[in-house]
Design a protein around this motif. Structure first.
Motif, PDB file in Angstrom:
ATOM      1  N   SER A 206       0.833  -1.204   0.000  1.00 39.37           N
ATOM      2  CA  SER A 206       0.000   0.000   0.000  1.00 39.37           C
ATOM      3  C   SER A 206       0.865   1.250   0.000  1.00 39.37           C
ATOM      4  CB  SER A 206      -0.912   0.009   1.224  1.00 39.37           C
ATOM      5  OG  SER A 206      -1.747  -1.127   1.255  1.00 39.37           O
ATOM      6  N   PRO A 207       0.450   2.304  -0.709  1.00 39.40           N
ATOM      7  CA  PRO A 207       1.250   3.541  -0.769  1.00 39.40           C
ATOM      8  C   PRO A 207       1.193   4.308   0.541  1.00 39.40           C
ATOM      9  CG  PRO A 207      -0.838   3.867  -1.885  1.00 39.40           C
ATOM     10  CD  PRO A 207      -0.788   2.406  -1.512  1.00 39.40           C
ATOM     11  N   LEU A 208       2.283   4.993   0.864  1.00 34.08           N
ATOM     12  CA  LEU A 208       2.374   5.819   2.069  1.00 34.08           C
ATOM     13  C   LEU A 208       2.571   7.284   1.691  1.00 34.08           C
ATOM     14  CD1 LEU A 208       4.782   3.625   4.257  1.00 34.08           C
ATOM     15  CD2 LEU A 208       2.296   3.871   4.523  1.00 34.08           C
ATOM     16  N   PRO A 209       1.927   8.209   2.421  1.00 34.16           N
ATOM     17  CA  PRO A 209       2.132   9.637   2.152  1.00 34.16           C
ATOM     18  C   PRO A 209       3.448  10.125   2.743  1.00 34.16           C
ATOM     19  CG  PRO A 209       0.673   9.369   4.018  1.00 34.16           C
ATOM     20  CD  PRO A 209       0.953   7.978   3.502  1.00 34.16           C
ATOM     21  N   ASP A 210       3.919  11.275   2.304  1.00 36.44           N
ATOM     22  CA  ASP A 210       5.188  11.810   2.795  1.00 36.44           C
ATOM     23  C   ASP A 210       5.201  11.999   4.307  1.00 36.44           C
ATOM     24  OD1 ASP A 210       6.207  11.868   0.249  1.00 36.44           O
ATOM     25  OD2 ASP A 210       5.854  14.016  -0.069  1.00 36.44           O
ATOM     26  N   VAL A 211       4.054  12.381   4.868  1.00 31.40           N
ATOM     27  CA  VAL A 211       4.021  12.667   6.301  1.00 31.40           C
ATOM     28  C   VAL A 211       4.331  11.426   7.134  1.00 31.40           C
ATOM     29  CG1 VAL A 211       1.534  12.202   6.524  1.00 31.40           C
ATOM     30  CG2 VAL A 211       2.654  13.789   8.112  1.00 31.40           C
ATOM     31  N   ALA A 212       4.103  10.252   6.587  1.00 30.96           N
ATOM     32  CA  ALA A 212       4.336   9.022   7.349  1.00 30.96           C
ATOM     33  C   ALA A 212       5.801   8.873   7.738  1.00 30.96           C
ATOM     34  CB  ALA A 212       3.898   7.808   6.526  1.00 30.96           C
ATOM     35  N   TYR A 213       6.714   9.271   6.857  1.00 28.93           N
ATOM     36  CA  TYR A 213       8.135   9.055   7.106  1.00 28.93           C
ATOM     37  C   TYR A 213       8.682   9.954   8.208  1.00 28.93           C
ATOM     38  CZ  TYR A 213       7.470   6.987   2.494  1.00 28.93           C
ATOM     39  OH  TYR A 213       6.991   6.248   1.441  1.00 28.93           O
ATOM     40  N   GLU A 214       7.953  10.994   8.553  1.00 26.85           N
ATOM     41  CA  GLU A 214       8.425  11.912   9.581  1.00 26.85           C
ATOM     42  C   GLU A 214       8.404  11.271  10.965  1.00 26.85           C
ATOM     43  OE1 GLU A 214       6.035  15.391   9.240  1.00 26.85           O
ATOM     44  OE2 GLU A 214       6.587  15.762   7.132  1.00 26.85           O
ATOM     45  N   ASP A 215       7.395  10.424  11.215  1.00 23.71           N
ATOM     46  CA  ASP A 215       7.295   9.727  12.499  1.00 23.71           C
ATOM     47  C   ASP A 215       6.322   8.574  12.308  1.00 23.71           C
ATOM     48  OD1 ASP A 215       6.839   8.804  15.078  1.00 23.71           O
ATOM     49  OD2 ASP A 215       6.856  10.803  15.970  1.00 23.71           O
ATOM     50  N   MET A 216       6.853   7.413  11.985  1.00 24.01           N
ATOM     51  CA  MET A 216       5.987   6.291  11.644  1.00 24.01           C
ATOM     52  C   MET A 216       5.189   5.796  12.839  1.00 24.01           C
ATOM     53  SD  MET A 216       5.127   4.772   8.830  1.00 24.01           S
ATOM     54  CE  MET A 216       6.503   5.143   7.743  1.00 24.01           C
ATOM     55  N   ASP A 217       5.746   5.870  14.026  1.00 27.22           N
ATOM     56  CA  ASP A 217       4.996   5.464  15.214  1.00 27.22           C
ATOM     57  C   ASP A 217       3.775   6.351  15.414  1.00 27.22           C
ATOM     58  OD1 ASP A 217       6.658   3.366  15.811  1.00 27.22           O
ATOM     59  OD2 ASP A 217       7.877   4.481  17.256  1.00 27.22           O
ATOM     60  N   ALA A 218       3.943   7.650  15.209  1.00 33.31           N
ATOM     61  CA  ALA A 218       2.806   8.566  15.329  1.00 33.31           C
ATOM     62  C   ALA A 218       1.818   8.338  14.188  1.00 33.31           C
ATOM     63  CB  ALA A 218       3.298  10.008  15.330  1.00 33.31           C
ATOM     64  N   PHE A 219       2.329   8.060  12.994  1.00 31.67           N
ATOM     65  CA  PHE A 219       1.473   7.866  11.823  1.00 31.67           C
ATOM     66  C   PHE A 219       0.502   6.718  12.026  1.00 31.67           C
ATOM     67  CE2 PHE A 219       0.783   5.592   7.784  1.00 31.67           C
ATOM     68  CZ  PHE A 219       0.129   6.576   7.059  1.00 31.67           C
ATOM     69  N   GLU A 220       0.961   5.626  12.609  1.00 34.29           N
ATOM     70  CA  GLU A 220       0.079   4.470  12.694  1.00 34.29           C
ATOM     71  C   GLU A 220      -1.012   4.633  13.755  1.00 34.29           C
ATOM     72  OE1 GLU A 220       1.431   0.648  13.743  1.00 34.29           O
ATOM     73  OE2 GLU A 220       2.396   1.252  15.596  1.00 34.29           O
TER      74      GLU A 220
END
Length: 547
Positions: A206-220
């Motif tokens: 699945s594709p991930l947005p740019d913001v995900a790479y900034e803090d993956m723990d927060a993203f999920e």
């Protein structure tokens, strides 16, 4: 999941189930000819009629506490239930044809099963409005594939050229994935793989947005995807995950309900009682002890669906007492699957005598000789092989496994003379962690869901040498060579080759096949059009709220 800022430089499957009438009770069950991986784990969306979903209402559904809500790190159904609605990959899965169907990609081609070209739509965006193009997939595939980012689905990328160089730090991008232009994605493989269009329909792609790479723990905690539904607030651990319909999703068949609330339960029996009380609208897997009572409890608001979900007992082959195949065969032959299915599940499972599910075109219903109940031969084999007189058996708690585990162990004691059996049960997330760390001292219960409708997915992720889901620690040069040969073939020619692969597994028997699940669904009168994909997951996007 390890938190990291490492960043690249640059499961919806639809199909209309076919039901048949159960002659014993009038319940519905799926005919064996129709097939998800389920897995984990879903909608092709082509050719469907658009419906008026301006006011779809809301309903609640069961789930368990996920290990993760990052697509690349999700390897179980608790998270897959949610993520397959939050994300749309390059392809989706059509479970009527067992083929890949358009997702973000509209078409794909390859002349040699090595270099594949995918043409992408230009109207997909993430839920925050960020556009999705070929560069998005280059970034996502690179990040998920890089084992520095500790994603459970990294191994699904091993087939792509440049995977090893990425792991060794020789490059910062996955070389085999290239954006030829904004809407043309090229994937070059390290070896031929005819199953790739289906393979990239897995959640881990699945594709991930740019913001995900900034803090993956927060993203999920509140994933931003591109699917039919988007997060409504954050993941409330051990309590709920809520989503709302994404009104700008460009696919052909949008979600029906406006809002879905997944209520998180640690015990499926409690969920069953909550459906009875009207506190929960949907439970797609009633506990085994309640299957005989479903019709009385719910009338027309219950159903059964055949799936490709496979329940098995794995052996910790890293323990000396289970390294002799004869010990494993004897334990399998001592189990009366038909009796357990009839008495514990009220006939609501399909006894497994194969590893490839019968719902797949490659499925064979009687491929496993050691799956036939033969207690006398089992006793002789177990004694001659020096099988252990004491066992520990492991299973995850709160999921309705207690009764059948007890029945299996009773048969082992009755037929094999095993003197003492200890039960070890843990909540599912901790249970998987323990299996990953090779902490099992005896047979362990697991299931496998067909997130991808292929014989390859039914076998390779669980049994290939070194695979993260190979909790048995099984390793076979014959298996590895044969699965590579089958994978290289065109889809229409691969079936007999996958049979050869399965034959190796059934000879070595690193796991005991038990049964293929029928999902026994109960729901309130508030919802209708309830269906379960052959993955074993409810097609919540098609549910209609009636109140």
């Amino acid at each position: 999941m390890k938190s990291t800022s490492h960043r690249p430089s640059s499961l919806h499957a639809r199909g209309t189930p076919t039901r048949l009438t159960d002659s014993r009770s009038g319940r519905s069950a799926l005919a064996g000819a129709g097939l998800s991986t389920a897995l984990v784990l879903s909608a092709c969306g082509e050719g469907g009629e658009e419906s008026d979903v301006s006011d779809g209402g809301e309903f609640s559904a069961y789930t368990c506490e996920p290990q993760s809500l990052t697509p690349g790190d999700t390897s179980e159904v608790c998270g897959a239930r949610v993520l397959e609605q939050l994300f749309t990959g390059l392809t989706e899965i059509d479970y009527d044809t067992f083929e890949a169907a358009p997702g973000v990609a509209t078409e794909w081609e390859s002349e040699d099963n090595v270099t594949w070209t995918f043409q992408l739509r230009d109207d997909y965006t993430f839920h925050n409005g960020d556009p999705i193009d070929a560069h998005t997939f280059v970034d996502t595939f690179t990040w998920t594939a890089d084992t520095e980012n500790a994603q459970a689905n990294s191994e699904f990328y091993e087939i792509i050229a440049g995977y090893e160089e990425l792991q060794e730090g020789e490059t910062e991008e996955l070389a085999g994935v290239r954006a030829l232009d904004d809407h043309t994605l090229e994937i070059e493989l390290s070896e031929p793989f005819g199953q790739l269009p289906v393979h990239v329909g897995l959640l881990g792609f699945s594709p991930l947005p740019d913001v995900a790479y900034e803090d993956m723990d927060a993203f999920e905690q509140a994933p931003i995807g591109n699917g039919r539904y988007q997060m409504d607030g954050e993941w409330v651990h051990d309590t709920e995950i809520a989503v709302t319909r994404h009104e700008d999703w460009p696919g052909e068949v949008p979600g029906q309900a406006e809002r879905i609330q997944w209520k998180i339960y640690s015990d499926v029996g409690t969920a069953y009682m909550d459906v009875q009380a009207g506190e929960l609208d949907l439970l797609e897997q009633a506990p085994p002890e309640q299957i005989p009572h479903m019709e009385a409890d719910f009338g027309e608001n219950q159903d059964a669906f055949e799936t490709g979900t496979f329940t098995y007992l794995g052996f910790p082959l890293y323990q000396e007492e289970f390294q002799d195949p004869d010990v494993r065969r004897a334990l399998s032959m001592a189990i009366d699957r038909d009796s357990i299915v009839e008495t514990i599940f009220d006939g609501g499972m399909q006894p497994a005598r194969s590893i490839i599910p019968p719902v797949l075109p490659e499925g064979r219903e009687d491929a496993c000789e050691a799956c036939a109940h033969d207690p006398e031969a089992a006793a002789d084999l177990y004694e001659s092989a020096g099988g252990p007189t004491e066992l520990e058996i492991y299973f995850n708690s709160g999921a309705g496994h207690d009764d059948w585990v007890e029945a299996v162990t009773h048969q082992w004691q009755q037929h094999l003379g095993i003197e003492d059996i200890t039960f070890r049960s843990l909540d599912f997330a901790q249970y998987l962690d323990d299996l990953t760390e090779e902490n099992a001292a005896g047979p362990f219960r697991l299931g496998w869901t067909l997130s991808s409708p292929s014989a390859q997915y039914a076998m390779e992720p669980i049994y290939s040498s070194g695979a993260s889901r190979n909790f048995a620690g099984y390793s076979s040069e014959d298996f590895d060579a044969l699965i590579a040969e089958a994978n290289a073939a065109d889809v229409e020619e691969a079936g007999p080759l996958y049979h050869e692969v399965e034959d190796v597994l059934l000879e070595d028997l690193p796991v005991i096949p038990l049964w293929f699940n029928q999902q026994h669904v109960v729901h309130t009168e508030r919802i209708s059009d309830v269906e379960v994909s052959p993955r074993g997951l409810p097609r919540v996007e098609s549910i209609t709220v009636t109140e």
